[in-house]
Design an enzyme around this catalytic site. Structure first.
Site, PDB file in Angstrom:
ATOM      1  CB  THR A   1      -0.888   0.032   1.265  1.00 44.51           C
ATOM      2  OG1 THR A   1      -0.040   0.300   2.390  1.00 44.51           O
ATOM      3  CG2 THR A   1      -1.605  -1.276   1.486  1.00 44.51           C
ATOM      4  CB  CYS A   2       0.398   4.863  -0.280  1.00 43.84           C
ATOM      5  SG  CYS A   2      -1.157   4.956   0.554  1.00 43.84           S
TER       6      CYS A   2
ATOM      7  CD  GLU B   1      -6.603   2.942   6.830  1.00 45.80           C
ATOM      8  OE1 GLU B   1      -7.494   2.790   5.994  1.00 45.80           O
ATOM      9  OE2 GLU B   1      -5.493   2.391   6.765  1.00 45.80           O
TER      10      GLU B   1
ATOM     11  CD  GLN C   1      -7.750   3.422   1.110  1.00 48.70           C
ATOM     12  OE1 GLN C   1      -7.271   4.254   1.881  1.00 48.70           O
ATOM     13  NE2 GLN C   1      -7.651   3.508  -0.190  1.00 48.70           N
TER      14      GLN C   1
END
Lengths: 446, 288
Positions: free
Chosen positions: A57-58, A123, A125
């Site tokens: 992921t980022c 979060e 996500q």
């Protein structure tokens, strides 16, 4: 004698995240979907008996590996593989990479999926990102029984954490907090009008969130008509004349202001008059301009809800604090899920020995029962049944303690040692060698 | 509404204990619900609540409803009639609590109004306590054998239940309004409340229904007073009960015509729904 001690499965992970690596290194090591698939296929070729999943992921790049019996790959080899896959010298990345094995990996993965390790705590996500990574790996057969169990349990753990603690409750970004407050006033938006005054950067961000509410009408106005038209074009809004601001205030239910005006452009008197004209329908004003566009006295008016950037930040900060307070509770839930998985893994690793042991003892018990029955033909059917049951219970009770000792051993070497001793002492053969399913130990005996 | 000739059904110790247990059930359910709602902090959001959190208050309220039903049956047996017992205030408040419990059950399974169901529980508890106290005091005996009286009492009770729901809506509205006005500065931001618009809609529906029933109650009451001048005297229309009822009727009348008086929108409307209910309770006190 054939060795029936299974190849012990172990889980390992190497990776880096926003805490350990600078953004340029994370960018370099990040995998696209295609790159991750290609890397996993290469990994499978190099270590065929392993399972692997790449989570990219980022904020993190992590390579999870389950090793079955073999001594390879080692964590060092995994680091080298990761660096090599992205064309980076392993020495360069090595300092930022963390390495974990066994329980630490499980605990870490559960924390990651539950969003305890995220930049924005709570979060959601990350859950879908890890799910996608797992599904991609499963699609190319890089995942086996251990990772199927591990990742599915991680999703269950995340669900448990969020349900029990409400870790993801309350938004933590200023823009989404603004939208939350709107939801506190209105129950529907398809009949509402949103008025945007000004064209600041922050307004654009908040507008994106407001679009998700699907309001009935969205209008924008600005002193400079060109800027207003530009904003209208970007977000598909209706551009209207700034000189008729009072009319637009009457028509609107939600006002978003973000002008560069040094003085308030909306006063309490203006709103007081407009409220009468709009029959005191609730009006929400979100003023994200600095200096403020709306006189603070407006907040005192009935049915008017005024929020400035500090108010939104305060709510976001409260939500962040509330989430922070739930971390310990979440860690406790994760610890329980981790213990469950480690127990499952240990049972899986010692399963064949346990099965063979029960099979062996039942075989002896059955042989002795046959001799007994043959020597006592007068026994009735119910007596025979009672003796059979007693023999089975006896086997179960005798084996209960050693089997429990074996399956609950946390240390890998001790488990292998005990399993080897059991095999040697009882001359165990591989389970199911010519025996039926009925030879399996009953669940309660385990 | 009194008729001294009616055989009076006294509140027994067992009935008192059962009623008390029912009241405590509603209070316990409130506590369970309040704790569960503490996890839903964001307005308008209803994160999934696990089964046990939903089941606990449902079981406790179910227990309260069961006890009330038992009580009503025992009162029916006492009165030797196979109709709903409406002998006195005790019966009346039991029925009020039962009607509001049903409303609680309905709200419990709606997504956006669940928090309102929580606010109903202390109201049910309070009504039960008032009923028990009045039952013990043995005050006021209705003559519900007459169909007009029965219609009058039934519409009064159902109207009161509606206004009680409206009062709960008003309280919830004021809390939600205050929270939204304070913009995160208050420490009691502990539970999720429905949006102001949802609460307002709920309150309005409750008040419209209550107003219709109150009007019916007023018509049946006036009819009785005119038909039987002995009942309330010749100047019945200036009795405190009638005057107060007229004020209550006007208050709620203005609330259901909010479009004609828009200045009453929002918090003012919420306050009036609370004040209206308080006035209605005063009518009950005046009738003692």
């Amino acid at each position: 004698m054939q060795n029936i001690i299974p190849s012990e499965s172990s889980v390992m992970m190497v990776g880096l995240n926003h805490r350990t690596a600078p953004v340029h290194l994370r960018e370099t090591l990040a995998f696209s979907d295609q790159a991750a698939d290609a890397a996993l296929l290469t990994f499978k070729q190099r270590f065929p008996s392993s399972e692997a999943v790449i989570v990219s992921t980022c904020n993190r790049v992590e390579l999870y590996v389950a090793r079955h019996g073999a001594l390879q790959p080692t964590t060092q080899e995994m680091v080298e593989f990761l660096a090599e896959s992205r064309g980076v010298a392993s020495a360069e990345a090595s300092g930022s990479i963390y390495r974990m094995e066994q329980q630490a990996v499980v605990e870490h993965l559960f924390a990651v999926v539950s969003s305890l390790d995220s930049l924005v705590l709570g979060e959601t996500q990350i859950l879908s990102q890890v799910k996608q990574a797992y599904q991609r790996a499963a699609a190319i057969d890089a995942v086996g029984p251990v990772f199927h169990s591990l990742f599915q349990r991680s999703f269950a753990a995340a669900k448990d954490v969020h349900e029990r603690t409400g870790l993801g409750d309350g938004h933590v970004s200023v823009a989404s907090v603004g939208v939350d407050l709107l939801r506190g006033v209105f129950d529907r938006f398809d009949d509402k009008t949103v008025l945007l005054i000004g064209a600041g950067k922050m307004a654009g961000l908040m507008l994106r969130h407001m679009v998700s509410l699907q309001p009935g009408r969205m209008i924008v106005t600005n002193r400079t008509a060109e800027k207003s038209a530009e904003m209208a074009g970007r977000f598909r809004l209706e551009s209207v004349d700034f000189s008729r601001l009072c009319e637009w205030l009457t028509a609107s239910d939600i006002v978003l202001t973000s002008t560069g005006s040094p003085e308030p452009i909306i006063t309490a008197d203006t709103i007081k008059q407009q409220m009468k004209a709009r029959q005191y329908r609730p009006l929400v004003i979100v003023d994200i301009a600095v200096p403020r566009d709306v006189d603070s006295e407006v907040a005192r008016l009935g049915n008017v809800y005024l929020y400035n950037i500090d108010d939104l930040e305060r709510v976001a900060q409260n939500n962040r604090q509330q989430r922070g307070a739930k971390v310990d509770l979440s860690r406790g839930i994760i610890a329980r899920h981790t213990a469950d998985f480690m127990h499952w893994l240990a049972a899986r690793n010692t399963g064949p020995v346990v099965k063979a042991l029960y099979q062996h003892c039942r075989q002896i018990s059955d042989q002795e029962l046959e001799v007994l029955m043959a020597g006592n033909p007068d026994l009735t059917e119910s007596q025979k049944q009672a003796i059979r049951k007693m023999a089975h219970r006896l086997v179960g009770k005798i084996l209960h303690v050693p089997v429990t000792e074996l399956t609950t051993q946390a240390a890998h070497h001790r488990r292998i040692h005990l399993a080897g001793a059991i095999q040697e002492l009882f001359h165990l053969l591989p389970p199911d060698s010519g025996k039926s399913d009925s030879d399996q130990p009953p669940e309660k005996s385990l | 509404m009194s008729n001294p000739a009616e055989p009076y059904t006294h509140l027994s110790i067992l009935q008192f204990a059962t009623a008390l247990a029912a009241a405590v059930s509603f209070l316990a359910a409130f506590w369970f619900e309040f704790r569960a709602l503490g996890r839903q902090r964001s307005a308008g959001q209803s994160p999934p609540v696990n089964a046990s959190e939903r089941l606990s208050p449902a079981l406790v309220v179910g227990n309260g409803v069961f006890l009330i039903t038992l009580l009503l049956i025992s009162r029916m047996v006492d009165a030797r009639r196979m109709t709903l017992p409406l002998s006195d205030y005790f019966d009346a408040f039991l029925l009020l609590a039962l009607v509001l419990s049903m409303l609680w059950g309905y709200l419990q399974w709606t997504r956006h109004l669940r928090a309102l169901a929580t606010f109903l529980l202390p109201m049910i508890f309070a009504l039960m306590v008032v009923g028990i106290v009045l039952g013990l005091a043995g005050v006021r005996h209705f003559g519900a054998h007459n169909p007009w009286v029965a219609a009058h009492i039934a519409s009064v009770l159902l109207g009161t239940a509606s206004f009680a729901a409206g009062c709960v809506g008003g309280i919830a509205y004021l809390l939600a309004d205050r929270r939204l006005k304070k913009r995160g500065r208050i420490g009691w931001d502990l539970f999720a409340l429905p949006s102001l618009a949802s609460i307002e809609k709920f309150t309005r529906h409750a008040i419209v229904l209550g107003f219709a029933l109150l009007t019916l109650a007023a018509i049946t009451g006036i009819f009785r007073a005119v038909r039987d001048p002995q009942l309330m005297g010749q100047h019945w229309y200036v009795s405190p009960k009638v005057l107060l009822t007229a004020v209550v009727w006007l208050v709620y009348g203005s609330l259901i015509n909010i479009r004609l008086v828009p200045v009453l929108r929002g918090a003012r409307c919420a306050w009036l729904s609370i004040i209206g209910f308080m006035l209605l309770m005063t009518v009950f006190v005046v009738m003692l």
